[in-house]
Write a protein that holds these residues in place. Structure first.
Motif, PDB file in Angstrom:
ATOM      1  N   VAL A  36      -0.021 -23.607  -1.745  1.00  0.00           N
ATOM      2  CA  VAL A  36      -0.647 -22.654  -2.659  1.00  0.00           C
ATOM      3  C   VAL A  36       0.231 -22.472  -3.886  1.00  0.00           C
ATOM      4  N   ASP A  37      -0.385 -21.986  -4.948  1.00  0.00           N
ATOM      5  CA  ASP A  37       0.327 -21.741  -6.200  1.00  0.00           C
ATOM      6  C   ASP A  37       0.916 -20.328  -6.150  1.00  0.00           C
ATOM      7  N   SER A  38       2.247 -20.226  -6.079  1.00  0.00           N
ATOM      8  CA  SER A  38       2.875 -18.905  -5.999  1.00  0.00           C
ATOM      9  C   SER A  38       2.628 -18.092  -7.253  1.00  0.00           C
ATOM     10  N   ALA A  39       2.390 -18.774  -8.388  1.00  0.00           N
ATOM     11  CA  ALA A  39       2.137 -18.051  -9.635  1.00  0.00           C
ATOM     12  C   ALA A  39       0.853 -17.240  -9.551  1.00  0.00           C
ATOM     13  N   VAL A  40      -0.118 -17.733  -8.782  1.00  0.00           N
ATOM     14  CA  VAL A  40      -1.371 -16.997  -8.610  1.00  0.00           C
ATOM     15  C   VAL A  40      -1.090 -15.667  -7.923  1.00  0.00           C
ATOM     16  N   PHE A  41      -0.291 -15.712  -6.867  1.00  0.00           N
ATOM     17  CA  PHE A  41       0.045 -14.480  -6.150  1.00  0.00           C
ATOM     18  C   PHE A  41       0.854 -13.540  -7.038  1.00  0.00           C
ATOM     19  N   THR A  42       1.823 -14.085  -7.736  1.00  0.00           N
ATOM     20  CA  THR A  42       2.670 -13.270  -8.624  1.00  0.00           C
ATOM     21  C   THR A  42       1.831 -12.553  -9.668  1.00  0.00           C
ATOM     22  N   ARG A  43       0.826 -13.230 -10.169  1.00  0.00           N
ATOM     23  CA  ARG A  43      -0.033 -12.640 -11.195  1.00  0.00           C
ATOM     24  C   ARG A  43      -0.775 -11.413 -10.676  1.00  0.00           C
ATOM     25  N   HIS A  44      -1.071 -11.389  -9.392  1.00  0.00           N
ATOM     26  CA  HIS A  44      -1.856 -10.283  -8.815  1.00  0.00           C
ATOM     27  C   HIS A  44      -0.997  -9.314  -8.009  1.00  0.00           C
ATOM     28  N   ARG A  45       0.320  -9.549  -7.950  1.00  0.00           N
ATOM     29  CA  ARG A  45       1.181  -8.723  -7.107  1.00  0.00           C
ATOM     30  C   ARG A  45       1.091  -7.239  -7.462  1.00  0.00           C
ATOM     31  N   ARG A  46       1.131  -6.908  -8.751  1.00  0.00           N
ATOM     32  CA  ARG A  46       1.097  -5.502  -9.148  1.00  0.00           C
ATOM     33  C   ARG A  46      -0.200  -4.842  -8.698  1.00  0.00           C
ATOM     34  N   LEU A  47      -1.317  -5.527  -8.867  1.00  0.00           N
ATOM     35  CA  LEU A  47      -2.602  -4.990  -8.418  1.00  0.00           C
ATOM     36  C   LEU A  47      -2.574  -4.749  -6.911  1.00  0.00           C
ATOM     37  N   LEU A  48      -2.036  -5.687  -6.168  1.00  0.00           N
ATOM     38  CA  LEU A  48      -1.991  -5.550  -4.713  1.00  0.00           C
ATOM     39  C   LEU A  48      -1.133  -4.356  -4.307  1.00  0.00           C
ATOM     40  N   PHE A  49      -0.004  -4.168  -4.977  1.00  0.00           N
ATOM     41  CA  PHE A  49       0.824  -2.996  -4.682  1.00  0.00           C
ATOM     42  C   PHE A  49       0.068  -1.715  -5.020  1.00  0.00           C
ATOM     43  N   ASP A  50      -0.616  -1.704  -6.177  1.00  0.00           N
ATOM     44  CA  ASP A  50      -1.363  -0.511  -6.587  1.00  0.00           C
ATOM     45  C   ASP A  50      -2.420  -0.137  -5.552  1.00  0.00           C
ATOM     46  N   VAL A  51      -3.128  -1.128  -5.031  1.00  0.00           N
ATOM     47  CA  VAL A  51      -4.141  -0.863  -4.006  1.00  0.00           C
ATOM     48  C   VAL A  51      -3.475  -0.344  -2.732  1.00  0.00           C
ATOM     49  N   ALA A  52      -2.427  -1.038  -2.282  1.00  0.00           N
ATOM     50  CA  ALA A  52      -1.776  -0.664  -1.019  1.00  0.00           C
ATOM     51  C   ALA A  52      -1.122   0.711  -1.098  1.00  0.00           C
ATOM     52  N   TYR A  53      -0.507   1.034  -2.238  1.00  0.00           N
ATOM     53  CA  TYR A  53       0.153   2.340  -2.359  1.00  0.00           C
ATOM     54  C   TYR A  53      -0.863   3.472  -2.360  1.00  0.00           C
ATOM     55  N   ARG A  54      -1.954   3.298  -3.090  1.00  0.00           N
ATOM     56  CA  ARG A  54      -2.985   4.338  -3.111  1.00  0.00           C
ATOM     57  C   ARG A  54      -3.675   4.461  -1.756  1.00  0.00           C
ATOM     58  N   MET A  55      -3.764   3.363  -1.037  1.00  0.00           N
ATOM     59  CA  MET A  55      -4.380   3.406   0.287  1.00  0.00           C
ATOM     60  C   MET A  55      -3.490   4.112   1.302  1.00  0.00           C
ATOM     61  N   THR A  56      -2.189   3.872   1.244  1.00  0.00           N
ATOM     62  CA  THR A  56      -1.298   4.381   2.296  1.00  0.00           C
ATOM     63  C   THR A  56      -0.473   5.594   1.897  1.00  0.00           C
ATOM     64  N   GLY A  57      -0.283   5.814   0.582  1.00  0.00           N
ATOM     65  CA  GLY A  57       0.587   6.895   0.142  1.00  0.00           C
ATOM     66  C   GLY A  57       2.041   6.639   0.459  1.00  0.00           C
ATOM     67  N   SER A  58       2.387   5.367   0.719  1.00  0.00           N
ATOM     68  CA  SER A  58       3.750   5.027   1.127  1.00  0.00           C
ATOM     69  C   SER A  58       4.240   3.830   0.335  1.00  0.00           C
ATOM     70  N   VAL A  59       5.379   3.989  -0.341  1.00  0.00           N
ATOM     71  CA  VAL A  59       5.979   2.883  -1.079  1.00  0.00           C
ATOM     72  C   VAL A  59       6.425   1.786  -0.116  1.00  0.00           C
ATOM     73  N   ALA A  60       7.101   2.195   0.963  1.00  0.00           N
ATOM     74  CA  ALA A  60       7.614   1.218   1.930  1.00  0.00           C
ATOM     75  C   ALA A  60       6.478   0.434   2.569  1.00  0.00           C
ATOM     76  N   ASP A  61       5.420   1.130   2.985  1.00  0.00           N
ATOM     77  CA  ASP A  61       4.288   0.447   3.604  1.00  0.00           C
ATOM     78  C   ASP A  61       3.603  -0.482   2.604  1.00  0.00           C
ATOM     79  N   ALA A  62       3.455  -0.024   1.364  1.00  0.00           N
ATOM     80  CA  ALA A  62       2.807  -0.859   0.349  1.00  0.00           C
ATOM     81  C   ALA A  62       3.589  -2.146   0.126  1.00  0.00           C
ATOM     82  N   GLU A  63       4.906  -2.040   0.051  1.00  0.00           N
ATOM     83  CA  GLU A  63       5.733  -3.239  -0.142  1.00  0.00           C
ATOM     84  C   GLU A  63       5.611  -4.177   1.054  1.00  0.00           C
ATOM     85  N   ASP A  64       5.577  -3.618   2.264  1.00  0.00           N
ATOM     86  CA  ASP A  64       5.426  -4.453   3.460  1.00  0.00           C
ATOM     87  C   ASP A  64       4.067  -5.145   3.482  1.00  0.00           C
ATOM     88  N   LEU A  65       3.020  -4.428   3.079  1.00  0.00           N
ATOM     89  CA  LEU A  65       1.682  -5.001   3.096  1.00  0.00           C
ATOM     90  C   LEU A  65       1.530  -6.108   2.056  1.00  0.00           C
TER      91      LEU A  65
END
Length: 291
Positions: free
Chosen positions: A2-31
Motif C-alpha cells: 500500500v501507499d503510505s502517503a495515502v494513509f499519511t494524507r488522511h491521518r489527521r482526519l482519522l485522529f479527529d474522528v477517533a478523538y471525537r468518538m472516544t474523548g480520549s487522546v490516547a485511545d484515538a492515537e491507538d485507533l
C-alpha cells in the motif's frame, strides 16, 4: 503493497474522528495506529475509495472501543471527563467542527449511545450523507436517518448554552487564574455564579473531588485549597488554547499537571471542569521545539 502517503494524507482526519468518538487522546492515537496496521495489510488495488475505507475502519474501531470503555467508566473513581487536547487557532474551521471538540460538547456526546455518537459526528460534523454513513456502519439508510434524528434531538436538548464571545471567556479565564494564584476568595466569589458547578477528574490517582461541587462558596474554597497544596504551588499555570477554547494549563517543568476549563454565561462562571488525572494529560504535552 500500500501507499503510505495515502494513509499519511488522511491521518489527521482519522485522529479527529477517533478523538471525537472516544474523548480520549490516547485511545484515538491507538485507533489510528490500528487503522494503519489494517491499511498496511490491505491490497490497495481492491480499495476504490481509500478515504472512505479508512474512515469506516477507524469509526468501527472506535465503536468497539466505546463499548469496552463504558464498562470501565462505571468503575471509574470520581467524575469522568474527556482528555484535554492542546489545539491551534483555525479560523477556517466551520462552527460545528470547532464546537464538536469543545470540552462541554464532548461531555454531551458521552450521553449518546456509541452508534448515535457515530451517526451524529459523521453527519453533523464531518458532512457525510446518510447513505454513506449506512455503508460505514453496515446499516440501512432508514435506520441511520432515524438514529440521526434521535441523536440530533438529544444533543440539541443538552447542547451547552454559554456565552460564545471569546473575549468574555478569555477575560473570565484570566481573572479566574489570577484569583487562584493570589488566593483571593473575594475575587473568586465575584467571578462565580451562585449555582456554579465544578467537576474534577483525578481518576483516583491524584487529589480531586469525588463528586461535583455546587455553589460559589463551596467551589471557591475548594479551588483555593487545592491551589495552596505544595504540588500545585510548585507548578506554573498559564493560558493555553485547549479543545479550541481558552483554558488554564499547569506544568511542572515540561510535565503537564492539569487543565482547567470554565464556562461563562451572563458574565459569570457557571461551570468549571478540571482534569488532573496524569493518565489523561498526554494531549497537553508541549511540542518539542527541536522537531
Amino acid at each position: 503493497m500500500v501507499d503510505s502517503a495515502v494513509f499519511t494524507r488522511h491521518r489527521r482526519l482519522l485522529f479527529d474522528v477517533a478523538y471525537r468518538m472516544t474523548g480520549s487522546v490516547a485511545d484515538a492515537e491507538d485507533l489510528v495506529q490500528e487503522a494503519w496496521l489494517r491499511w498496511s495489510a490491505t491490497d490497495e488495488s481492491t480499495v476504490a475509495n481509500p478515504r472512505a475505507y479508512l474512515v469506516r475502519t477507524v469509526t468501527n474501531l472506535s465503536l468497539n472501543q466505546l463499548t469496552s470503555a463504558r464498562a470501565r467508566r462505571e468503575a471509574y473513581v470520581g467524575p469522568w471527563l474527556p482528555e484535554p487536547l492542546l489545539t491551534q487557532p483555525d479560523s477556517s474551521q466551520e462552527a460545528e467542527m470547532a464546537e464538536s471538540i469543545s470540552m462541554a460538547m464532548l461531555v454531551v456526546l458521552e450521553t449518546l449511545t456509541p452508534v448515535e455518537r457515530a451517526v451524529f459526528l459523521l453527519h453533523e460534523v464531518f458532512g457525510y450523507a446518510h447513505g454513506e454513513i449506512a455503508d460505514i456502519l453496515g446499516k440501512s439508510e432508514v435506520a441511520v436517518r432515524q438514529t440521526a434524528t434521535r441523536a440530533r434531538a438529544h444533543v440539541a436538548a443538552r447542547r451547552p448554552r454559554f456565552d460564545t464571545d471569546d473575549r468574555v471567556r478569555v477575560e473570565a479565564t484570566d481573572r479566574f487564574r489570577a484569583a487562584c494564584a493570589g488566593g483571593d476568595l473575594n475575587a473568586m466569589m465575584e467571578l462565580l455564579a451562585p449555582d456554579v458547578v465544578l467537576w474534577s477528574d483525578g481518576g483516583g490517582i491524584v487529589t480531586a473531588a469525588r463528586r461535583p461541587l455546587v455553589g460559589a462558596d463551596h467551589v471557591a474554597r475548594w479551588m483555593l485549597g487545592v491551589m495552596r497544596k505544595p504540588e500545585s504551588a510548585a507548578a506554573e499555570f498559564g493560558p493555553a488554547l485547549v479543545n479550541g477554547e481558552p483554558a488554564i494549563v499547569g506544568y511542572y517543568g515540561d510535565q503537564p499537571v492539569g487543565t482547567i476549563h470554565v464556562e461563562v454565561a451572563d458574565g459569570k462562571i457557571t461551570e468549571v471542569r478540571m482534569v488532573v488525572n496524569p493518565e489523561k494529560l498526554a494531549g497537553l504535552r508541549r511540542p518539542d521545539p527541536r522537531s
